[in-house]
Design a protein around this motif. Structure first.
Motif, mmCIF file in Angstrom:
data_model
loop_
_atom_site.group_PDB
_atom_site.id
_atom_site.type_symbol
_atom_site.label_atom_id
_atom_site.label_comp_id
_atom_site.label_asym_id
_atom_site.label_seq_id
_atom_site.Cartn_x
_atom_site.Cartn_y
_atom_site.Cartn_z
ATOM 1 N N GLU A 1 28.447 -100.946 74.445
ATOM 2 C CA GLU A 1 28.120 -99.632 73.895
ATOM 3 C C GLU A 1 28.780 -98.525 74.710
ATOM 4 O O GLU A 1 28.606 -98.435 75.924
ATOM 5 C CB GLU A 1 26.603 -99.428 73.864
ATOM 6 C CG GLU A 1 25.890 -100.256 72.814
ATOM 7 C CD GLU A 1 26.316 -99.879 71.400
ATOM 8 O OE1 GLU A 1 26.647 -98.707 71.150
ATOM 9 O OE2 GLU A 1 26.306 -100.776 70.535
ATOM 10 N N LYS A 2 29.531 -97.676 74.024
ATOM 11 C CA LYS A 2 30.256 -96.586 74.671
ATOM 12 C C LYS A 2 29.295 -95.583 75.320
ATOM 13 O O LYS A 2 28.210 -95.331 74.795
ATOM 14 C CB LYS A 2 31.133 -95.869 73.642
ATOM 15 C CG LYS A 2 32.013 -94.779 74.240
ATOM 16 C CD LYS A 2 32.907 -94.146 73.194
ATOM 17 C CE LYS A 2 33.760 -93.053 73.781
ATOM 18 N NZ LYS A 2 34.662 -92.420 72.798
ATOM 19 N N SER A 3 29.722 -95.070 76.469
ATOM 20 C CA SER A 3 29.037 -94.063 77.300
ATOM 21 C C SER A 3 28.004 -94.661 78.241
ATOM 22 O O SER A 3 27.492 -93.958 79.111
ATOM 23 C CB SER A 3 28.386 -92.958 76.449
ATOM 24 O OG SER A 3 27.141 -93.373 75.914
ATOM 25 N N TYR A 4 27.712 -95.967 78.103
ATOM 26 C CA TYR A 4 26.719 -96.594 78.975
ATOM 27 C C TYR A 4 27.381 -97.319 80.151
ATOM 28 O O TYR A 4 28.603 -97.314 80.288
ATOM 29 C CB TYR A 4 25.821 -97.539 78.166
ATOM 30 C CG TYR A 4 24.819 -96.776 77.330
ATOM 31 C CD1 TYR A 4 23.565 -96.473 77.824
ATOM 32 C CD2 TYR A 4 25.153 -96.320 76.063
ATOM 33 C CE1 TYR A 4 22.648 -95.743 77.080
ATOM 34 C CE2 TYR A 4 24.251 -95.586 75.308
ATOM 35 C CZ TYR A 4 22.998 -95.301 75.828
ATOM 36 O OH TYR A 4 22.105 -94.562 75.092
ATOM 37 N N TYR A 5 26.546 -97.943 80.990
ATOM 38 C CA TYR A 5 27.020 -98.509 82.247
ATOM 39 C C TYR A 5 26.688 -99.995 82.355
ATOM 40 O O TYR A 5 25.700 -100.476 81.800
ATOM 41 C CB TYR A 5 26.366 -97.802 83.439
ATOM 42 C CG TYR A 5 26.701 -96.344 83.590
ATOM 43 C CD1 TYR A 5 27.673 -95.920 84.497
ATOM 44 C CD2 TYR A 5 26.039 -95.381 82.839
ATOM 45 C CE1 TYR A 5 27.969 -94.573 84.655
ATOM 46 C CE2 TYR A 5 26.339 -94.032 82.993
ATOM 47 C CZ TYR A 5 27.299 -93.636 83.897
ATOM 48 O OH TYR A 5 27.587 -92.305 84.049
ATOM 49 N N VAL A 6 27.528 -100.691 83.110
ATOM 50 C CA VAL A 6 27.247 -102.055 83.550
ATOM 51 C C VAL A 6 27.384 -102.077 85.070
ATOM 52 O O VAL A 6 28.110 -101.255 85.639
ATOM 53 C CB VAL A 6 28.206 -103.083 82.912
ATOM 54 C CG1 VAL A 6 27.942 -103.206 81.420
ATOM 55 C CG2 VAL A 6 29.664 -102.703 83.174
ATOM 56 N N VAL B 1 25.009 -106.945 82.620
ATOM 57 C CA VAL B 1 24.542 -106.065 81.547
ATOM 58 C C VAL B 1 23.021 -106.148 81.486
ATOM 59 O O VAL B 1 22.450 -107.227 81.543
ATOM 60 C CB VAL B 1 25.149 -106.483 80.189
ATOM 61 C CG1 VAL B 1 24.703 -105.535 79.083
ATOM 62 C CG2 VAL B 1 26.668 -106.521 80.279
ATOM 63 N N MET B 2 22.379 -104.994 81.357
ATOM 64 C CA MET B 2 20.914 -104.851 81.330
ATOM 65 C C MET B 2 20.352 -104.891 82.754
ATOM 66 O O MET B 2 21.014 -105.325 83.691
ATOM 67 C CB MET B 2 20.239 -105.922 80.479
ATOM 68 C CG MET B 2 20.557 -105.844 78.998
ATOM 69 S SD MET B 2 19.870 -104.357 78.239
ATOM 70 C CE MET B 2 20.341 -104.623 76.534
ATOM 71 N N GLN B 3 19.095 -104.443 82.848
ATOM 72 C CA GLN B 3 18.411 -104.406 84.137
ATOM 73 C C GLN B 3 17.255 -105.394 84.189
ATOM 74 O O GLN B 3 16.297 -105.219 84.915
ATOM 75 C CB GLN B 3 17.918 -102.982 84.420
ATOM 76 C CG GLN B 3 19.054 -101.996 84.663
ATOM 77 C CD GLN B 3 18.548 -100.600 84.907
ATOM 78 O OE1 GLN B 3 18.107 -99.908 83.987
ATOM 79 N NE2 GLN B 3 18.592 -100.168 86.155
ATOM 80 N N ASN B 4 17.348 -106.444 83.362
ATOM 81 C CA ASN B 4 16.376 -107.532 83.359
ATOM 82 C C ASN B 4 14.962 -107.038 83.066
ATOM 83 O O ASN B 4 14.002 -107.405 83.742
ATOM 84 C CB ASN B 4 16.407 -108.275 84.699
ATOM 85 C CG ASN B 4 15.981 -109.733 84.539
ATOM 86 O OD1 ASN B 4 16.143 -110.311 83.469
ATOM 87 N ND2 ASN B 4 15.430 -110.308 85.580
ATOM 88 N N PHE C 1 14.571 -108.169 77.605
ATOM 89 C CA PHE C 1 16.012 -107.904 77.735
ATOM 90 C C PHE C 1 16.549 -108.551 79.016
ATOM 91 O O PHE C 1 16.819 -107.868 80.003
ATOM 92 C CB PHE C 1 16.285 -106.401 77.752
ATOM 93 C CG PHE C 1 15.987 -105.709 76.466
ATOM 94 C CD1 PHE C 1 16.978 -105.550 75.496
ATOM 95 C CD2 PHE C 1 14.712 -105.239 76.194
ATOM 96 C CE1 PHE C 1 16.704 -104.914 74.302
ATOM 97 C CE2 PHE C 1 14.426 -104.595 74.996
ATOM 98 C CZ PHE C 1 15.415 -104.430 74.053
ATOM 99 N N PRO C 2 16.702 -109.870 79.019
ATOM 100 C CA PRO C 2 17.241 -110.533 80.224
ATOM 101 C C PRO C 2 18.663 -110.054 80.524
ATOM 102 O O PRO C 2 19.456 -109.826 79.598
ATOM 103 C CB PRO C 2 17.227 -112.023 79.842
ATOM 104 C CG PRO C 2 16.325 -112.125 78.655
ATOM 105 C CD PRO C 2 16.419 -110.820 77.937
ATOM 106 N N SER C 3 18.982 -109.908 81.793
ATOM 107 C CA SER C 3 20.345 -109.507 82.164
ATOM 108 C C SER C 3 21.306 -110.671 81.945
ATOM 109 O O SER C 3 20.931 -111.835 82.091
ATOM 110 C CB SER C 3 20.391 -109.045 83.617
ATOM 111 O OG SER C 3 19.993 -110.083 84.485
ATOM 112 N N TYR D 1 21.833 -99.156 80.228
ATOM 113 C CA TYR D 1 22.292 -99.728 78.965
ATOM 114 C C TYR D 1 21.146 -99.617 77.959
ATOM 115 O O TYR D 1 19.969 -99.748 78.323
ATOM 116 C CB TYR D 1 22.698 -101.188 79.163
ATOM 117 C CG TYR D 1 23.624 -101.720 78.091
ATOM 118 C CD1 TYR D 1 24.983 -101.416 78.104
ATOM 119 C CD2 TYR D 1 23.142 -102.501 77.053
ATOM 120 C CE1 TYR D 1 25.832 -101.883 77.106
ATOM 121 C CE2 TYR D 1 23.983 -102.982 76.053
ATOM 122 C CZ TYR D 1 25.331 -102.661 76.098
ATOM 123 O OH TYR D 1 26.175 -103.122 75.101
ATOM 124 N N PRO D 2 21.439 -99.355 76.677
ATOM 125 C CA PRO D 2 20.370 -99.162 75.689
ATOM 126 C C PRO D 2 19.538 -100.425 75.466
ATOM 127 O O PRO D 2 20.078 -101.524 75.390
ATOM 128 C CB PRO D 2 21.128 -98.768 74.411
ATOM 129 C CG PRO D 2 22.518 -99.283 74.612
ATOM 130 C CD PRO D 2 22.777 -99.203 76.083
#
Length: 248
Positions: free
Chosen positions: A57-62, A76-79, A83-85, A107-108
């Protein structure tokens, strides 16, 4: 007295070797985050970038876990709950790295709902691929990204701890707004461009001199300790020291 002084110097050398030299050889590598500032940035399953998992997804971070030759290994994701990373790879030229912690969320965390009677999660984004799990009506799916494969659109999702691809037509559409931090393509988040004037500043000169002076000090102490040790423990010198002590 000379023996005690020599032992003390040797101890100092050992401590310097243990604490100073490792600081040069094993300096910590500082990573950070990578921002998705371009359209259609792939998250790859392998470092050779041969298998695309989905579009980030554009504008977000990994989060960057490791820097390789042409890619970053990222998380990806913060667990969070549901929403597992997951791990993957992004091309360096497609993202903007930063050492500054981003504003949350990185991340959304969008959840989709099954709108069909059932929605099979596929191992690969093809209708003929093996089913990982079959979700039922109104069941929640955690959204990660989208991928178009052979003219058909898929969402990469997680359901009950299982990851797979679900056809877009079988689930609700995610509603994702841009990250709170504005995108500024003209002002990269990465370190500023090096100045064309290569003349070092006073701080740079001092920083460059510091390691050299420390190394010279260590070499001097090591040589001094070695000379004293040889002087004290060579056979000829050992006899003289004993006679001197006896006379006293």
């Amino acid at each position: 007295m000379k023996k005690k002084f020599a032992v003390l110097l040797i101890f100092v050398c050992v401590m310097l070797n243990a604490f100073v030299f490792p600081s040069f050889a094993y300096a910590d590598t500082v990573y950070g985050w990578a921002r998705i500032v371009k359209d259609s940035v792939n998250l790859f399953a392998d470092e050779n970038c041969e298998k695309t998992m989905f579009i980030l997804e554009k504008s977000y971070y990994v989060e960057i876990l490791q820097e390789l030759d042409r890619v970053y290994m990222v998380e990806v994701m913060q667990n969070k709950a549901g929403f597992p990373s997951i791990l993957g790879y992004v091309r360096k030229i497609e993202v903007t790295p930063t050492e500054v912690a981003p504003i949350s969320p990185l991340y959304p965390t969008e959840q989709l709902y099954v709108t069909a009677d059932s929605a099979p999660l596929k191992l690969l984004p093809t209708p003929s691929a093996e089913n990982v799990i079959v979700a039922t009506t109104t069941q929640k799916l955690s959204y990660y990204g989208k991928l178009t494969h052979y003219g058909k659109s898929w969402y990469y999702v997680c359901c009950g701890g299982k990851f797979g691809y679900v056809e877009v037509s079988n689930v609700s559409k995610p509603s994702i707004s841009l990250h709170p931090t504005p995108l500024e393509p003209s002002q990269p988040v990465i370190k500023p461009t090096e100045p064309t004037d290569k003349t070092p500043t006073d701080d740079e000169k001092n920083n460059n001199k510091a390691p050299a002076s420390e190394i010279l000090l260590i070499v001097f102490v090591v040589l001094l300790a070695g000379g004293l040790t040889l002087a004290l423990f060579l056979p000829g010198n050992k006899g003289k020291a004993e006679v001197f002590d006896t006379d006293i």
